[in-house]
Every structure is written in structure tokens, then in C-alpha cells.
Design an enzyme around this catalytic site. Structure first.
Site, PDB file in Angstrom:
ATOM      1  N   PRO A 101      -2.239   3.770  11.279  1.00  0.00           N
ATOM      2  CA  PRO A 101      -1.568   4.244  12.491  1.00  0.00           C
ATOM      3  C   PRO A 101      -2.493   5.027  13.414  1.00  0.00           C
ATOM      4  CG  PRO A 101      -0.691   5.354  10.535  1.00  0.00           C
ATOM      5  CD  PRO A 101      -1.606   4.277  10.051  1.00  0.00           C
ATOM      6  N   GLU A 128      -1.492   8.686   2.138  1.00  0.00           N
ATOM      7  CA  GLU A 128      -1.881   9.421   3.345  1.00  0.00           C
ATOM      8  C   GLU A 128      -3.145   8.865   3.967  1.00  0.00           C
ATOM      9  OE1 GLU A 128       0.322  11.659   4.619  1.00  0.00           O
ATOM     10  OE2 GLU A 128       1.455  10.906   2.896  1.00  0.00           O
TER      11      GLU A 128
HETATM   12 CL1  6GU Z   1      -1.688  -0.425  10.740  1.00  0.00          CL
HETATM   13  N1  6GU Z   1      -0.301   1.233   9.213  1.00  0.00           N
HETATM   14  C1  6GU Z   1       0.689   2.092   8.989  1.00  0.00           C
HETATM   15  N2  6GU Z   1       0.811   2.638   7.806  1.00  0.00           N
HETATM   16  N3  6GU Z   1       1.558   2.453   9.927  1.00  0.00           N
HETATM   17  C2  6GU Z   1       1.395   1.882  11.122  1.00  0.00           C
HETATM   18  C3  6GU Z   1       0.408   0.964  11.419  1.00  0.00           C
HETATM   19  C4  6GU Z   1      -0.461   0.661  10.429  1.00  0.00           C
HETATM   20  N4  6GU Z   1       0.531   0.589  12.694  1.00  0.00           N
HETATM   21  C5  6GU Z   1       1.567   1.261  13.151  1.00  0.00           C
HETATM   22  N5  6GU Z   1       2.098   2.040  12.222  1.00  0.00           N
END
Ligand code: 6GU
Length: 246
Positions: A101, A128
Site C-alpha cells: 500500500p 506489517e
Molecule cells: Cl499492493 N497491498 C496491500 N496489502 N494493500 C494494498 C495494496 C497492496 N494496494 C492497495 N492496498
């Protein structure tokens, strides 16, 4: 287009990989997806892949050692899937893409940019996130699929794969084209509304213009509808400033 996917949950991908469009692309040899379980590079009796963060705080961090070992092992696989017996073709090193994210947000421009790569290694995080030294050592392209938090990178990796395989010639049928997709180069409009049979359902009728067979009139109507929708829902797409910079 070849994908190597490093994940703690390879089974999440199985339904997606056997769906019709992707399955056909894989059968035709246009796309390959190879899954690697990060746990296979974990050490010790407990095959530990995550640990508590230095400095405290909630959650667990994916450990640097198994990730780096896994990436090195996958990069060393030089024979593409399906050619193991021939043993001649050599794969280019995979571009490392880390789903997080905190990454650069995916859009169609990035999809088009990545679509030229012959081989990608997708790192799916959990918990995390990764030990920062994973990023420092691998210098991956960090990609996010949007401003919300998922439980892991697996769903994001599938989103990325899905958007990329559409760009591979021969994957979509002749009747479909990724060039005309919304957000593709030269098309920053939302799709116009579509109708199929029946002509009327619960008092809702198909717009008259679509039934007449006047192709230029239909084309004009669709363009108007696209523009109206884009104005209403995604004014930002019509902003010429963004056109220049994206
Ligand atoms: Cl690539 N990973 C995660 N865990 N959450 C996200 C994401 C990626 N893209 C948006 N939210």
C-alpha cells in the site's frame, strides 16, 4: 509474459489462474504464472518467515533473509515453464515488483509501461510489510493498487496480472481490444452504457437510437454518453493538466 509470484499463500491464486481467459492464455503459451511459496526458503524447525519489529509496535514483519534467498533462487531459474526438457531457452532476469500500500499507485499508464516486460517477479507481502532491507537490496518497483488497505499483496498481484495479460497480443479475442479500454492511451473516458435483449424489462426500454441501425448516429450517441458519464463521475479524467503529466 512470464510471472513469478512469491507468496505465503499460493493457494489464493488457484481459482483465478484456472478461470477461462487466463487459462486459455496459459494453454496457448502466451502467459505463464509460476507460484513460489516463501515458506520454502525459511530456516529452522518452525520455518519462520516473519518476526516482531525492532522498536516495538503491532504486527509482524516479513524477514529479510528468506525473501532475499527466495528472490535469488527464482532469478536463477533460467528455464521457462514448459521448456524444462528442452533446456535451451534462457529467461531474462525478472523485474522485481513489490505489492504494498506504500507503493506508486497503479493506473493504466503504468500497466502499459509494465506490459513490455517479458518477465516479472511479484512479491506479495503480509503482516506489517517487509523488512526495509528487502527494498534496499532489491530496489523493486513498489506498486499499490489504490488508497485502501488489503490483508496482503496477493489480491493486488492478481489485479496487476489481470490488467497486464489484457495487453498481451492474442489473449483477448479479436472482437475485444484493450486499445479501446477506458483509461488506455488516447481514451480517458468512461464506457458508454450497453444493452442487450430483451428490448424492454420491467418498464425499462433500450434507447431507441440503438435499435435503428444508423451507425454514425449510434457512435455519436455513445460518445455523448461517455462524455456525460465521465463529467458526472470522473471529472478528473477530463482535466487537461493531468493529460499532459500522466
Ligand atoms: Cl499492493 N497491498 C496491500 N496489502 N494493500 C494494498 C495494496 C497492496 N494496494 C492497495 N492496498
Amino acid at each position: 509474459m512470464q510471472f513469478e509470484v512469491l507468496t505465503l499463500f499460493p493457494e489464493i491464486f488457484s481459482g483465478y489462474l484456472t478461470q477461462s481467459l487466463l487459462h486459455k492464455a496459459i494453454q496457448k503459451g502466451l502467459v505463464s504464472v509460476r507460484l513460489h511459496n516463501l515458506r520454502d526458503w525459511a530456516e529452522g524447525r518452525h520455518q519462520q518467515v516473519d518476526d516482531r519489529p525492532y522498536g516495538g509496535g503491532p504486527g509482524m514483519v516479513l524477514m529479510v533473509e528468506p525473501v532475499i534467498k527466495a528472490v535469488e533462487a527464482v532469478q536463477a531459474l533460467s528455464v521457462p515453464i514448459g521448456a524444462e526438457t528442452e533446456g535451451r531457452a534462457v529467461l531474462p532476469p525478472a523485474e522485481v515488483i513489490l505489492l504494498t500500500p506504500s507503493g506508486e499507485r497503479l493506473n493504466q499508464r503504468m500497466v502499459e509501461e509494465l506490459a513490455v516486460l517479458p518477465r516479472m517477479l511479484l512479491l506479495c507481502g503480509r503482516y506489517e510489510g517487509f523488512d526495509q532491507r528487502v527494498m534496499d537490496l532489491l530496489r523493486p518497483r513498489e506498486v499499490s493498487i489504490g488508497d485502501y488497505v488489503l490483508n496482503g499483496g496477493e489480491v493486488a498481484a492478481m489485479v496487476l496480472i489481470d490488467s497486464l495479460v489484457r495487453m498481451v497480443p492474442g489473449v483477448l479475442g479479436d472482437e475485444q481490444s484493450s486499445i479501446e479500454d477506458s483509461f488506455s492511451r488516447g481514451n480517458r473516458m468512461l464506457e458508454y452504457p450497453q444493452y442487450s435483449r430483451p428490448r424492454e424489462f420491467r418498464g425499462l426500454s433500450v434507447p431507441e437510437v440503438l435499435l435503428g441501425g444508423n451507425h454514425s448516429e449510434i457512435a455519436r450517441w455513445r460518445q455523448e454518453q461517455s462524455l456525460e458519464r465521465t463529467r458526472e463521475r470522473r471529472r478528473d479524467l477530463l482535466d487537461s493538466e493531468r493529460l499532459a503529466s500522466d
